[in-house]
Write a protein that holds these residues in place. Structure first.
Motif, PDB file in Angstrom:
ATOM      1  N   HIS A  94       0.736  -1.086   0.054  1.00  0.00           N
ATOM      2  CA  HIS A  94      -0.002  -0.012  -0.270  1.00  0.00           C
ATOM      3  C   HIS A  94       0.795   1.155  -0.089  1.00  0.00           C
ATOM      4  N   GLN A  95       1.911   1.318   0.572  1.00  0.00           N
ATOM      5  CA  GLN A  95       2.912   2.393   0.657  1.00  0.00           C
ATOM      6  C   GLN A  95       3.598   2.454  -0.724  1.00  0.00           C
ATOM      7  N   GLN A  96       3.609   1.368  -1.175  1.00  0.00           N
ATOM      8  CA  GLN A  96       4.324   1.348  -2.729  1.00  0.00           C
ATOM      9  C   GLN A  96       3.396   1.800  -3.627  1.00  0.00           C
ATOM     10  N   GLU A  97       2.132   1.728  -3.636  1.00  0.00           N
ATOM     11  CA  GLU A  97       0.958   2.260  -4.607  1.00  0.00           C
ATOM     12  C   GLU A  97       0.041   2.970  -3.753  1.00  0.00           C
ATOM     13  N   PRO A  98       0.026   4.263  -3.313  1.00  0.00           N
ATOM     14  CA  PRO A  98      -0.917   4.743  -2.249  1.00  0.00           C
ATOM     15  C   PRO A  98      -2.193   4.912  -2.904  1.00  0.00           C
ATOM     16  N   ARG A  99      -2.520   4.915  -4.422  1.00  0.00           N
ATOM     17  CA  ARG A  99      -3.473   5.217  -5.056  1.00  0.00           C
ATOM     18  C   ARG A  99      -4.595   3.744  -4.815  1.00  0.00           C
ATOM     19  N   LEU A 100      -4.120   2.846  -4.211  1.00  0.00           N
ATOM     20  CA  LEU A 100      -4.955   1.590  -3.982  1.00  0.00           C
ATOM     21  C   LEU A 100      -5.998   1.899  -3.252  1.00  0.00           C
ATOM     22  N   GLU A 101      -7.125   1.749  -3.413  1.00  0.00           N
ATOM     23  CA  GLU A 101      -8.421   1.713  -2.560  1.00  0.00           C
ATOM     24  C   GLU A 101      -8.079   1.055  -1.105  1.00  0.00           C
ATOM     25  N   ALA A 102      -7.588  -0.204  -1.205  1.00  0.00           N
ATOM     26  CA  ALA A 102      -7.167  -1.018   0.015  1.00  0.00           C
ATOM     27  C   ALA A 102      -6.246  -1.962  -0.337  1.00  0.00           C
ATOM     28  N   CYS A 103      -5.349  -2.555   0.696  1.00  0.00           N
ATOM     29  CA  CYS A 103      -4.513  -3.756   0.393  1.00  0.00           C
ATOM     30  C   CYS A 103      -4.853  -4.861   1.710  1.00  0.00           C
ATOM     31  N   LEU A 104      -5.240  -5.832   1.422  1.00  0.00           N
ATOM     32  CA  LEU A 104      -5.840  -6.676   2.509  1.00  0.00           C
ATOM     33  C   LEU A 104      -5.053  -7.924   2.411  1.00  0.00           C
ATOM     34  N   MET A 105      -4.600  -8.519   3.554  1.00  0.00           N
ATOM     35  CA  MET A 105      -4.192  -9.787   3.673  1.00  0.00           C
ATOM     36  C   MET A 105      -4.905 -10.848   3.521  1.00  0.00           C
ATOM     37  N   LYS A 106      -4.631 -11.872   2.875  1.00  0.00           N
ATOM     38  CA  LYS A 106      -5.569 -13.249   2.794  1.00  0.00           C
ATOM     39  C   LYS A 106      -5.353 -13.914   3.902  1.00  0.00           C
ATOM     40  N   ASP A 107      -6.209 -13.820   4.804  1.00  0.00           N
ATOM     41  CA  ASP A 107      -6.021 -14.642   6.076  1.00  0.00           C
ATOM     42  C   ASP A 107      -7.590 -15.001   6.621  1.00  0.00           C
ATOM     43  N   ALA A 108      -7.433 -15.441   7.801  1.00  0.00           N
ATOM     44  CA  ALA A 108      -8.732 -16.005   8.088  1.00  0.00           C
ATOM     45  C   ALA A 108      -9.732 -14.678   8.601  1.00  0.00           C
ATOM     46  N   SER A 109      -9.256 -13.514   8.634  1.00  0.00           N
ATOM     47  CA  SER A 109     -10.244 -12.350   8.883  1.00  0.00           C
ATOM     48  C   SER A 109     -10.861 -11.767   7.595  1.00  0.00           C
ATOM     49  N   LEU A 110     -10.592 -12.295   6.499  1.00  0.00           N
ATOM     50  CA  LEU A 110     -10.759 -11.930   5.272  1.00  0.00           C
ATOM     51  C   LEU A 110     -12.290 -12.073   4.941  1.00  0.00           C
ATOM     52  N   GLU A 111     -12.895 -13.105   5.491  1.00  0.00           N
ATOM     53  CA  GLU A 111     -14.428 -13.400   5.478  1.00  0.00           C
ATOM     54  C   GLU A 111     -15.144 -12.325   6.251  1.00  0.00           C
ATOM     55  N   HIS A 112     -14.501 -11.571   7.245  1.00  0.00           N
ATOM     56  CA  HIS A 112     -15.331 -10.396   7.694  1.00  0.00           C
ATOM     57  C   HIS A 112     -14.930  -9.113   7.068  1.00  0.00           C
ATOM     58  N   ARG A 113     -13.695  -8.729   6.959  1.00  0.00           N
ATOM     59  CA  ARG A 113     -12.912  -7.443   6.267  1.00  0.00           C
ATOM     60  C   ARG A 113     -13.491  -7.145   5.045  1.00  0.00           C
ATOM     61  N   LEU A 114     -13.355  -8.375   3.946  1.00  0.00           N
ATOM     62  CA  LEU A 114     -13.932  -7.951   2.562  1.00  0.00           C
ATOM     63  C   LEU A 114     -15.183  -7.547   2.572  1.00  0.00           C
ATOM     64  N   PRO A 115     -16.308  -8.084   2.897  1.00  0.00           N
ATOM     65  CA  PRO A 115     -17.520  -7.427   2.673  1.00  0.00           C
ATOM     66  C   PRO A 115     -17.634  -6.225   3.159  1.00  0.00           C
ATOM     67  N   SER A 116     -17.370  -5.901   4.482  1.00  0.00           N
ATOM     68  CA  SER A 116     -17.230  -4.639   5.042  1.00  0.00           C
ATOM     69  C   SER A 116     -16.503  -3.548   4.198  1.00  0.00           C
ATOM     70  N   LEU A 117     -15.647  -3.711   3.572  1.00  0.00           N
ATOM     71  CA  LEU A 117     -14.540  -2.776   2.943  1.00  0.00           C
ATOM     72  C   LEU A 117     -15.420  -2.619   1.609  1.00  0.00           C
ATOM     73  N   VAL A 118     -15.973  -3.640   1.147  1.00  0.00           N
ATOM     74  CA  VAL A 118     -16.697  -3.568  -0.329  1.00  0.00           C
ATOM     75  C   VAL A 118     -17.792  -2.545  -0.044  1.00  0.00           C
ATOM     76  N   GLU A 119     -18.752  -2.789   1.078  1.00  0.00           N
ATOM     77  CA  GLU A 119     -19.672  -1.920   1.569  1.00  0.00           C
ATOM     78  C   GLU A 119     -19.263  -0.425   1.664  1.00  0.00           C
ATOM     79  N   HIS A 120     -18.108  -0.171   2.269  1.00  0.00           N
ATOM     80  CA  HIS A 120     -17.625   1.002   2.277  1.00  0.00           C
ATOM     81  C   HIS A 120     -17.248   1.755   0.873  1.00  0.00           C
ATOM     82  N   LEU A 121     -16.783   0.934  -0.050  1.00  0.00           N
ATOM     83  CA  LEU A 121     -16.453   1.650  -1.422  1.00  0.00           C
ATOM     84  C   LEU A 121     -17.732   1.929  -1.999  1.00  0.00           C
TER      85      LEU A 121
END
Length: 116
Positions: free
Chosen positions: A89-116
């Motif tokens: 994300h520091q290398q490309e600050p224009r990204l809306e988000a950069c998330l780690m593929k881990d167990a929390s993705l199931e909860h973080r991805l939907p809330s991020l998409v709703e935010h966008l």
């Protein structure tokens, strides 16, 4: 919301698709950055969010993001990675988000998409 998911790992791509479809989103899955470029060249206005894996052969997620921006496609872009997302994300600050593929993705991805 119409979402494009780009991931060369069919299991990971399908997992992201299932997570988002369970929230009512319409997901299209492609297996490479090149396939995404081809699809978006035909229908760039049809997708409201692009979610891409970082590490893919031929064209990484970061390279895909930069190519899309160079083509004037400003669709919100989320990069998924198995590594620490902060340096990317520091290398490309224009990204809306950069998330780690881990167990929390199931909860973080939907809330991020709703935010966008």
């Amino acid at each position: 919301m119409k979402i494009l998911i780009v991931d060369d790992d069919p299991f990971a791509g399908e997992m992201a698709s299932v997570i988002l479809e369970s929230d009512g989103h319409d997901c299209t899955l492609v297996e490479s950055g090149l396939a995404a470029l081809e699809l978006l060249g035909d229908d760039s206005d049809g997708f409201e969010v692009i979610i891409s894996d970082m590490n893919m052969p031929l064209l990484s997620g970061l390279e895909l993001f930069r190519e899309l921006r160079d083509q004037g496609i400003a669709t919100p872009f989320v990069l998924l990675t198995g590594d620490d997302p902060a340096p990317l994300h520091q290398q490309e600050p224009r990204l809306e988000a950069c998330l780690m593929k881990d167990a929390s993705l199931e909860h973080r991805l939907p809330s991020l998409v709703e935010h966008l």
